[in-house]
Design a protein around this motif. Sequence first.
Motif, PDB file in Angstrom:
ATOM      1  N   GLU A  46       3.241 -19.716 -25.126  1.00  0.00           N
ATOM      2  CA  GLU A  46       2.419 -20.890 -25.418  1.00  0.00           C
ATOM      3  C   GLU A  46       2.671 -21.375 -26.845  1.00  0.00           C
ATOM      4  OE1 GLU A  46      -2.316 -21.960 -25.603  1.00  0.00           O
ATOM      5  OE2 GLU A  46      -1.650 -20.369 -24.267  1.00  0.00           O
ATOM      6  N   ASN A  47       2.935 -22.651 -26.995  1.00  0.00           N
ATOM      7  CA  ASN A  47       3.214 -23.287 -28.293  1.00  0.00           C
ATOM      8  C   ASN A  47       4.414 -22.660 -29.013  1.00  0.00           C
ATOM      9  OD1 ASN A  47       0.968 -25.040 -28.030  1.00  0.00           O
ATOM     10  ND2 ASN A  47      -0.372 -23.399 -28.757  1.00  0.00           N
ATOM     11  N   ALA A  48       5.368 -22.092 -28.250  1.00  0.00           N
ATOM     12  CA  ALA A  48       6.556 -21.441 -28.823  1.00  0.00           C
ATOM     13  C   ALA A  48       6.167 -20.413 -29.882  1.00  0.00           C
ATOM     14  CB  ALA A  48       7.536 -22.468 -29.376  1.00  0.00           C
ATOM     15  N   SER A  49       5.108 -19.657 -29.592  1.00  0.00           N
ATOM     16  CA  SER A  49       4.591 -18.648 -30.521  1.00  0.00           C
ATOM     17  C   SER A  49       4.372 -17.339 -29.778  1.00  0.00           C
ATOM     18  CB  SER A  49       3.267 -19.111 -31.129  1.00  0.00           C
ATOM     19  OG  SER A  49       3.437 -20.315 -31.834  1.00  0.00           O
ATOM     20  N   TRP A  50       4.990 -16.264 -30.287  1.00  0.00           N
ATOM     21  CA  TRP A  50       4.882 -14.952 -29.658  1.00  0.00           C
ATOM     22  C   TRP A  50       4.059 -14.052 -30.573  1.00  0.00           C
ATOM     23  CZ3 TRP A  50       9.801 -11.711 -28.109  1.00  0.00           C
ATOM     24  CH2 TRP A  50       9.419 -10.656 -27.275  1.00  0.00           C
ATOM     25  N   LYS A  51       2.890 -13.669 -30.111  1.00  0.00           N
ATOM     26  CA  LYS A  51       2.010 -12.809 -30.900  1.00  0.00           C
ATOM     27  C   LYS A  51       2.492 -11.364 -30.824  1.00  0.00           C
ATOM     28  CE  LYS A  51      -1.956 -15.792 -30.271  1.00  0.00           C
ATOM     29  NZ  LYS A  51      -3.273 -15.956 -29.689  1.00  0.00           N
ATOM     30  N   ILE A  52       2.421 -10.669 -31.949  1.00  0.00           N
ATOM     31  CA  ILE A  52       2.923  -9.303 -32.041  1.00  0.00           C
ATOM     32  C   ILE A  52       2.176  -8.358 -31.091  1.00  0.00           C
ATOM     33  CG2 ILE A  52       1.447  -8.531 -33.945  1.00  0.00           C
ATOM     34  CD1 ILE A  52       4.053  -7.178 -35.088  1.00  0.00           C
ATOM     35  N   ASP A  53       0.912  -8.662 -30.821  1.00  0.00           N
ATOM     36  CA  ASP A  53       0.107  -7.800 -29.949  1.00  0.00           C
ATOM     37  C   ASP A  53       0.064  -8.307 -28.506  1.00  0.00           C
ATOM     38  OD1 ASP A  53      -1.392 -10.034 -30.497  1.00  0.00           O
ATOM     39  OD2 ASP A  53      -3.200  -8.952 -31.061  1.00  0.00           O
ATOM     40  N   ASN A  54       1.021  -9.158 -28.137  1.00  0.00           N
ATOM     41  CA  ASN A  54       1.073  -9.715 -26.790  1.00  0.00           C
ATOM     42  C   ASN A  54       2.427  -9.402 -26.140  1.00  0.00           C
ATOM     43  OD1 ASN A  54       0.357 -11.160 -24.514  1.00  0.00           O
ATOM     44  ND2 ASN A  54       1.097 -13.095 -25.344  1.00  0.00           N
ATOM     45  N   PRO A  55       2.613  -8.165 -25.660  1.00  0.00           N
ATOM     46  CA  PRO A  55       3.898  -7.842 -25.038  1.00  0.00           C
ATOM     47  C   PRO A  55       4.104  -8.637 -23.746  1.00  0.00           C
ATOM     48  CG  PRO A  55       2.346  -6.042 -24.740  1.00  0.00           C
ATOM     49  CD  PRO A  55       1.681  -7.046 -25.629  1.00  0.00           C
ATOM     50  N   VAL A  56       5.356  -8.941 -23.469  1.00  0.00           N
ATOM     51  CA  VAL A  56       5.718  -9.597 -22.218  1.00  0.00           C
ATOM     52  C   VAL A  56       6.021  -8.482 -21.226  1.00  0.00           C
ATOM     53  CG1 VAL A  56       7.356 -11.153 -21.110  1.00  0.00           C
ATOM     54  CG2 VAL A  56       6.639 -11.564 -23.462  1.00  0.00           C
ATOM     55  N   GLU A  57       5.425  -8.572 -20.035  1.00  0.00           N
ATOM     56  CA  GLU A  57       5.566  -7.493 -19.055  1.00  0.00           C
ATOM     57  C   GLU A  57       6.141  -8.016 -17.751  1.00  0.00           C
ATOM     58  OE1 GLU A  57       1.686  -5.689 -18.969  1.00  0.00           O
ATOM     59  OE2 GLU A  57       2.022  -4.746 -20.918  1.00  0.00           O
ATOM     60  N   PHE A  58       7.034  -7.204 -17.181  1.00  0.00           N
ATOM     61  CA  PHE A  58       7.679  -7.524 -15.917  1.00  0.00           C
ATOM     62  C   PHE A  58       7.555  -6.323 -14.991  1.00  0.00           C
ATOM     63  CE2 PHE A  58       9.985  -9.649 -19.343  1.00  0.00           C
ATOM     64  CZ  PHE A  58       9.923 -10.969 -18.925  1.00  0.00           C
TER      65      PHE A  58
END
Length: 162
Positions: A31-43
């Motif tokens: 969202e908004n081209a912003s990756w939060k350090i405490d928001n891992p992407v999970e698959f």
Amino acid sequence: MHNKFLMALVFSLSLASCDSNLVFSDYEVMENASWKIDNPVEFEFSKLDSVQAHDMFINIRNDNTFQFNNLFLITELEYPNGNTLKDTLEYKMAEVSGEWLGKGLGSIKENKLWFHEKIVFKDSGVYRVSVSHAMRKNGAVDGIHILNGITDVGLEIEKSTQ
């Protein structure tokens, strides 16, 4: 309207069928081209050939607001039996001249980054992959809380051809 939808569907299917080695592909939009350090992407994935070797890639799409020439990621691959393989990876994102690596037209570039090579998924069940950024400024102890310029994070798995 119906013809446009049908043409888009046919085009999408033709693109998907171009790479017969691709067995899994998923992306998460930041969202908004912003990756939060405490928001891992999970698959999550399952039902892959348990004999065939596979290559895994992390796909990163960035725009011109990304301020770095490299990218540090922390990855976790969790097997169905609970064993976890954790690693810190570094990828080059730009040349010394500042020219972005990756493919794409315009301001968005996509980098297909090696994650695991020739891995065999012997266990049946659900595998999980978690990807977090681990970026920090030189000399800083704390990581960058919001990493700007990352538009999408993806995972691809292909049948190994080697």
